[in-house]
Design a protein around this motif. Structure first.
Motif, PDB file in Angstrom:
ATOM      1  N   VAL A   1       0.837  -1.200   0.000  1.00  0.00           N
ATOM      2  CA  VAL A   1       0.000   0.000   0.000  1.00  0.00           C
ATOM      3  C   VAL A   1       0.872   1.250   0.000  1.00  0.00           C
ATOM      4  N   ALA A   2       1.947   1.225   0.783  1.00  0.00           N
ATOM      5  CA  ALA A   2       2.816   2.397   0.859  1.00  0.00           C
ATOM      6  C   ALA A   2       3.409   2.714  -0.510  1.00  0.00           C
ATOM      7  N   ILE A   3       3.871   1.693  -1.218  1.00  0.00           N
ATOM      8  CA  ILE A   3       4.479   1.938  -2.524  1.00  0.00           C
ATOM      9  C   ILE A   3       3.407   2.323  -3.546  1.00  0.00           C
ATOM     10  N   TRP A   4       2.261   1.651  -3.462  1.00  0.00           N
ATOM     11  CA  TRP A   4       1.165   1.944  -4.391  1.00  0.00           C
ATOM     12  C   TRP A   4       0.772   3.418  -4.297  1.00  0.00           C
ATOM     13  N   ASN A   5       0.739   3.937  -3.076  1.00  0.00           N
ATOM     14  CA  ASN A   5       0.301   5.316  -2.880  1.00  0.00           C
ATOM     15  C   ASN A   5       1.437   6.333  -2.920  1.00  0.00           C
ATOM     16  N   ASN A   6       2.662   5.863  -3.018  1.00  0.00           N
ATOM     17  CA  ASN A   6       3.790   6.795  -2.967  1.00  0.00           C
ATOM     18  C   ASN A   6       3.732   7.764  -4.149  1.00  0.00           C
ATOM     19  N   PHE A   7       3.937   9.017  -3.838  1.00  0.00           N
ATOM     20  CA  PHE A   7       3.883  10.006  -4.900  1.00  0.00           C
ATOM     21  C   PHE A   7       5.223  10.710  -5.093  1.00  0.00           C
ATOM     22  N   MET A   8       5.796  11.164  -3.969  1.00  0.00           N
ATOM     23  CA  MET A   8       6.950  12.060  -4.041  1.00  0.00           C
ATOM     24  C   MET A   8       8.147  11.423  -4.739  1.00  0.00           C
ATOM     25  N   LEU A   9       8.462  10.200  -4.356  1.00  0.00           N
ATOM     26  CA  LEU A   9       9.667   9.575  -4.894  1.00  0.00           C
ATOM     27  C   LEU A   9       9.603   9.415  -6.418  1.00  0.00           C
ATOM     28  N   PRO A  10       8.561   8.752  -6.948  1.00  0.00           N
ATOM     29  CA  PRO A  10       8.515   8.638  -8.405  1.00  0.00           C
ATOM     30  C   PRO A  10       8.358  10.000  -9.084  1.00  0.00           C
ATOM     31  N   TYR A  11       7.678  10.922  -8.411  1.00  0.00           N
ATOM     32  CA  TYR A  11       7.476  12.250  -8.995  1.00  0.00           C
ATOM     33  C   TYR A  11       8.811  12.922  -9.245  1.00  0.00           C
ATOM     34  N   ILE A  12       9.726  12.765  -8.281  1.00  0.00           N
ATOM     35  CA  ILE A  12      11.031  13.399  -8.416  1.00  0.00           C
ATOM     36  C   ILE A  12      11.941  12.602  -9.339  1.00  0.00           C
ATOM     37  N   MET A  13      11.881  11.288  -9.236  1.00  0.00           N
ATOM     38  CA  MET A  13      12.837  10.446  -9.953  1.00  0.00           C
ATOM     39  C   MET A  13      12.576  10.346 -11.447  1.00  0.00           C
ATOM     40  N   LEU A  14      11.305  10.383 -11.839  1.00  0.00           N
ATOM     41  CA  LEU A  14      10.972  10.006 -13.208  1.00  0.00           C
ATOM     42  C   LEU A  14      10.626  11.204 -14.077  1.00  0.00           C
ATOM     43  N   GLY A  15      11.147  11.190 -15.298  1.00  0.00           N
ATOM     44  CA  GLY A  15      10.775  12.212 -16.259  1.00  0.00           C
ATOM     45  C   GLY A  15       9.983  11.603 -17.404  1.00  0.00           C
ATOM     46  N   ASP A  16      10.231  10.334 -17.653  1.00  0.00           N
ATOM     47  CA  ASP A  16       9.621   9.649 -18.779  1.00  0.00           C
ATOM     48  C   ASP A  16       8.241   9.139 -18.365  1.00  0.00           C
ATOM     49  N   ASP A  17       7.201   9.627 -19.022  1.00  0.00           N
ATOM     50  CA  ASP A  17       5.870   9.297 -18.526  1.00  0.00           C
ATOM     51  C   ASP A  17       5.466   7.852 -18.784  1.00  0.00           C
ATOM     52  N   SER A  18       6.262   7.100 -19.549  1.00  0.00           N
ATOM     53  CA  SER A  18       5.906   5.690 -19.711  1.00  0.00           C
ATOM     54  C   SER A  18       6.403   4.869 -18.514  1.00  0.00           C
ATOM     55  N   LEU A  19       7.176   5.510 -17.616  1.00  0.00           N
ATOM     56  CA  LEU A  19       7.619   4.812 -16.396  1.00  0.00           C
ATOM     57  C   LEU A  19       6.781   5.208 -15.185  1.00  0.00           C
ATOM     58  N   PHE A  20       5.916   6.204 -15.355  1.00  0.00           N
ATOM     59  CA  PHE A  20       5.163   6.738 -14.216  1.00  0.00           C
ATOM     60  C   PHE A  20       4.301   5.670 -13.549  1.00  0.00           C
ATOM     61  N   PRO A  21       4.194   5.717 -12.231  1.00  0.00           N
ATOM     62  CA  PRO A  21       3.141   4.957 -11.570  1.00  0.00           C
ATOM     63  C   PRO A  21       1.833   5.755 -11.656  1.00  0.00           C
ATOM     64  N   ILE A  22       0.772   5.145 -11.218  1.00  0.00           N
ATOM     65  CA  ILE A  22      -0.546   5.734 -11.392  1.00  0.00           C
ATOM     66  C   ILE A  22      -0.681   7.079 -10.671  1.00  0.00           C
TER      67      ILE A  22
END
Lengths: 296, 433
Positions: free
Chosen positions: A221-242
Motif C-alpha cells: 500500500v505504501a508503494i502503491w500510494n507513494n507520490f513524491m519519490l517517483p514524482y522526483i525520480m521520473l521524467g519519462d511518462d511511460s515509467l510513471f506509476p498511477i
C-alpha cells in the motif's frame, strides 16, 4: 526486546475477550458508524463521480449517479493509446516486486536483530528506530542525487531500489520474529546441523508468515500510494506509476483544461486492486490473530 | 545579457558542483552511425504527441519521444533538479517564456543560435526578445503565445442589458450590475493562484517587473502601475463585486458550468479550457479585447511557451532541427493550432493555420481576427531570473489578501512581493539596483 515480545499477547487476548462476550455499547457503535461514514463517503463520491461526464461532474448533485462510467473508462483507456494501463502495470510492478523484496529484506533483518547477539546490535536497532521517525518524503531529494550519481534516475530502478529498505518493516519483522520464532527451535535446528540461512528460510520464515503478510500489505500500500519519490525520480511518462500519472492529468498548465473525469475514473480503477488485495489476504490476518490467541 | 545572468548563476553552480562531483560532461553530437538519434521531449501542451508523430514519420533518423509533464512550474523544478544532479534531463523541453531567464541562469539551456538559422523575422518582436533575452544567443524557439482577452457570456449580458466593457471603469460597473442581479453571480474572480494572470494584468498597465541596467537587475514589482492594478482588484474584492476564489478549481469549474461565473479575463487559448471545463456552454461565450486603462490600446500576455534544448542534450543539432520544425514548419504549425489548441507564435504560419474560429466559438466567426488584432497590442515586459520566487510570493501574499478582502491588503501584498523578490536576487549573488 523482552518488552516487545510480552506486549503483543495481552493486546491480542484483550481483543479476543471483547469479541462475542460483552454487550455492544450504543455509543461505541455510533462512533464506529460515524468513523465508517467518514471513511466511506469519499469512496462513494469517487464511485458516483466516475459515472458522470464532464459537464455533469460539476453541475449535478454530488451523490447522484449517472450513466457514463463505461464511456469514461473507454475514454481513459483511449487516452494516449492506453497510457493509463501502462501506469497501472508500472504501479503493480513497483508495488508488487517492491513489496516482495522489501518484505524479504525486512524478514531477514528482523530475524537477525531478534535472534542473534552481536556487537553494535543496540546501536543498529536504535538507528533503525530513528529511521522509522523520518518520513520518506524528506529522503526523496537526497535519494535523487544518489541515483543521479549512479546514472539511474528516470529508470525503474530509481523508484524500486529506495523502497526496498523500510525501517518500519524491519522493526515489525523483529517484533514478529521475537514473538513467533522460539529460540529453542532455532538452537535445536543448529544442533542438528542446519545452516543459518537454512534455519531462516525453512523454519523462521514459515513461522513468521502471518507477520510477513502484514509487512507485505503495508509496504504494498505504501508503494502503491507513494507520490513524491517517483514524482522526483521520473521524467519519462511511460515509467510513471498511477499516482504521478493522474496528477499530471490534473496539472496540464493554465492553457489546458484539467481532465477531471479521467482522473476521477482513474482514481476509482486504481483503488480496486488494493481492495482486492485486502480481501484476498485478509485470510492470513485472521490466522495471525487466531494463532496469537492459541499461543497466549 | 548572458554575462549578467551568469554572475548570479555562479553561486548556485558552485553549490551544486559539490553535490555532483561525478557528473559527466555532454558528449559531442553523435553521428548517425548506429540507428536513429533518440530525443526525449518534456512537454505538456495537450495532444502535442500527435504533432510529434508527424515528425517521427517523416524523419526516421531522428525519433522524438514525448514525456508529458505537469504544466509550467513543476516541469521547470524537475528540470533544474536534473541539471543540478548532472543527469536525467531531457533533450528538449517546453518552457514558458517567463521561465527562460531562470533556466539560463542555471545553465539549463543550450544556445541554439547556430543551428536554428535565421528565424527572427518569423516571430513578433516581444516574443523573440524573450527567447534571446535581448542578446545574440538563442535559448528556445517560440511555440505559442497568450495575448490576454476578455471573455463573457453573451446571453447573460443580453438578458441584463449590459454593454461589453471597454475600460476598467466600465468593467467595474458591469461587475457590480452582474453581482446585483444575483448575489451568486460574478463577472470574474481575483485568482491568488495565478501569478501569470496578474503579471499579464500588470503588463497591460504598462509596467515591467524586472529590468536590466548595465550589469544589474532592477525589480519594480510595486511600481505605480502595478499598484494601480492591485488596488483596483482589491477594491472590487472588498466591495464584493468580484469573487475572491482562485481559478482552475472544481468550484470555479462549477461556476463556469452553472453560469455563476459569467466572464473570464483570460488569453487567446481560453476556448480549449472552456470547452474542456464547461462544454455545455458552447456558443454562449464571446471574446473581446481587454478593458483598457487610459492611453493606447494594450494587453498583457498570459502563458505561452517555447521549445528549448537543454544543456544536457547530447544531440543539440538534431534537437534544434526538431524545435525549429515544430514551430515554423507550416504543417507542424497547422497541427499545433488544430490538435494542440495553441495560438502559434510564428506570425505568418499562424495566420495561415487559424482560419476558422474554434468550434466552441462557432457563434463568433471572426474569433481569430479579434485575437490577431489583440496580439499586436501586447506591451513589452521583462522577466527576471527569479520569477519562481516572485510568483510563489504572489501565491502566498495575495492568498492572504484575497482572504482579508481589503484594498489595503492587496497593496501590502504587492509590497511584500517586491521585498521577497529583491532579497532573493541579492541572496543569490545578483547585482540589484
Amino acid at each position: 526486546m523482552a518488552t516487545s515480545s510480552t506486549l503483543t499477547p495481552p493486546l491480542r487476548s484483550r481483543r479476543d475477550s471483547v469479541h462475542g462476550h460483552e454487550k455492544p455499547s450504543p455509543v461505541a457503535t455510533a462512533l464506529l458508524l460515524l468513523g465508517a461514514l467518514y471513511c466511506l463517503l469519499p469512496v462513494l463520491w469517487v464511485l458516483m463521480a466516475s459515472t458522470k461526464d464532464g459537464s455533469e461532474l460539476f453541475s449535478t448533485f454530488t451523490f447522484a449517479p449517472s450513466t457514463h462510467l463505461f464511456d469514461n473508462i473507454a475514454q481513459l483507456s483511449a487516452y494516449r493509446d492506453g497510457l493509463f494501463w501502462r501506469w497501472m502495470a508500472n504501479t503493480a510492478l513497483y508495488a508488487g516486486a517492491g513489496a516482495i523484496a522489501s518484505t524479504f529484506v525486512s524478514a531477514l533483518s528482523g530475524y537477525v536483530l531478534a535472534k542473534f547477539v552481536f556487537p553494535g546490535k543496540g546501536a543498529v536497532f536504535n538507528i533503525l528506530l530513528m529511521g522509522v521517525l523520518v518520513p520518506g518524503v524528506i529522503l526523496a531529494i537526497p535519494q535523487y542525487f544518489l541515483m543521479a550519481q549512479l546514472g539511474l534516475t528516470n529508470t525503474y530502478w530509481a523508484v524500486f531500489l529506495p523502497q526496498i529498505i523500510s525501517p518500519y518493516g524491519i522493526y515489525l519483522a523483529r517484533i514478529y520474529a521475537a514473538a513467533a520464532v522460539p529460540t529453542d527451535v532455532v538452537e535445536a535446528a543448529r544442533t542438528d546441523g542446519s545452516s543459518e540461512l537454512g534455519i531462516f528460510a525453512r523454519i523462521a520464515m514459515p513461522m513468521m508468515l502471518p507477520g510477513l503478510v502484514t509487512i507485505f500489505l503495508f509496504q504494498f500500500v505504501a508503494i502503491w500510494n507513494n507520490f513524491m519519490l517517483p514524482y522526483i525520480m521520473l521524467g519519462d511518462d511511460s515509467l510513471f506509476p498511477i499516482t504521478v500519472g493522474l496528477n499530471g492529468l490534473l496539472n496540464q498548465g493554465a492553457s489546458a483544461p484539467a481532465l477531471y473525469t479521467l482522473v476521477v475514473t482513474g482514481a476509482l480503477l486504481s483503488v480496486l486492486p488494493l481492495i482486492l488485495m485486502f480481501l484476498l489476504l485478509q485470510r492470513f490476518w485472521r490466522v495471525d490473530l487466531a494463532a496469537g490467541a492459541v499461543k497466549a | 545579457m548572458r554575462s549578467i545572468l551568469r554572475v548570479g548563476a555562479m553561486a548556485t553552480v558552485a553549490a551544486t558542483a559539490l553535490l555532483t562531483a561525478g557528473c559527466s560532461s555532454p558528449a559531442a553530437d553523435e553521428p548517425t552511425a548506429e540507428g536513429p538519434v533518440e530525443l526525449s521531449f518534456w512537454a505538456w501542451a495537450p495532444n502535442i504527441e500527435k504533432v510529434v508523430e508527424l515528425w517521427n514519420e517523416e524523419n526516421p533518423d531522428i525519433q522524438v519521444t514525448v514525456s508529458k509533464q505537469d504544466g509550467g512550474d513543476p516541469a521547470v523544478t524537475k528540470l533544474l533538479t536534473a541539471i543540478n544532479a548532472g543527469s536525467g534531463a531531457p533533450d528538449l523541453m517546453q518552457a514558458e517564456y517567463q521561465k527562460i531567464p531562470t533556466l539560463v541562469a542555471s545553465d539549463a539551456l543550450a544556445d541554439i543560435s547556430e543551428g536554428a538559422g535565421d528565424l527572427e523575422d518569423k516571430f513578433p518582436e516581444g516574443v523573440w526578445s524573450s527567447v534571446t533575452l535581448g542578446g545574440d544567443a538563442l535559448y528556445a524557439v517560440p511555440q505559442d503565445s497568450g495575448p490576454m482577452m476578455f471573455y463573457y457570456r453573451e446571453d447573460v449580458f443580453k438578458e441584463l442589458g449590459l454593454e461589453v466593457p471597454t475600460t476598467w471603469e466600465e468593467y467595474a460597473d458591469v461587475a457590480r450590475a452582474v453581482h446585483a442581479s444575483d448575489p451568486k453571480r460574478y463577472l470574474g474572480t481575483f485568482s491568488a493562484n495565478d501569478a501569470g494572470w496578474f503579471a499579464g494584468m500588470a503588463q497591460q498597465a504598462g509596467t515591467s517587473w524586472w529590468s536590466i541596467d548595465g550589469d544589474s537587475w532592477g525589480v519594480d514589482i510595486d511600481s505605480e502601475a502595478t499598484e494601480k492594478v492591485a488596488s483596483y482588484w482589491g477594491g472590487l474584492v472588498e466591495e464584493g463585486a468580484i469573487d475572491n476564489k482562485p481559478m482552475y478549481t472544481p468550484e470555479w469549474n462549477a461556476g463556469l458550468n452553472d453560469g455563476s461565473q459569467v466572464g473570464w479575463l483570460s488569453a487567446v487559448w481560453a476556448p480549449g479550457v472552456l470547452s474542456g471545463n464547461a462544454a455545455e456552454t458552447a456558443g454562449l461565450w464571446k471574446a473581446a479585447p481587454m478593458p483598457q486603462w487610459e492611453g493606447e490600446e494594450a494587453t498583457g500576455n498570459w502563458g505561452g511557451s517555447s521549445t528549448a534544448v537543454t544543456s544536457q542534450s547530447e544531440h543539440v543539432e538534431a534537437a534544434t532541427e526538431f524545435a525549429t520544425w515544430l514551430n515554423t514548419d507550416p504543417e507542424a504549425v497547422q497541427a499545433l493550432a488544430d490538435v494542440a489548441n495553441v495560438f502559434p507564435a510564428a506570425t505568418e504560419e499562424a495566420e495561415a493555420a487559424l482560419t476558422t474560429a474554434p468550434e466552441f466559438f462557432s457563434n463568433q466567426p471572426d474569433f481569430y481576427d479579434v485575437a490577431a488584432d489583440v496580439a499586436e497590442t501586447v506591451s513589452p515586459f521583462t522577466y527576471g531570473p527569479n520569477v519562481n520566487v516572485a510568483f510563489s510570493a504572489y501565491n502566498d501574499e495575495f492568498a492572504k489578501a484575497a482572504d482579508a478582502k481589503t484594498e489595503s491588503a492587496f497593496v501590502d501584498a504587492l509590497k511584500a512581493m517586491q521585498e521577497i523578490t529583491v532579497s532573493d536576487l541579492k541572496d543569490n549573488g545578483f547585482n540589484v539596483k
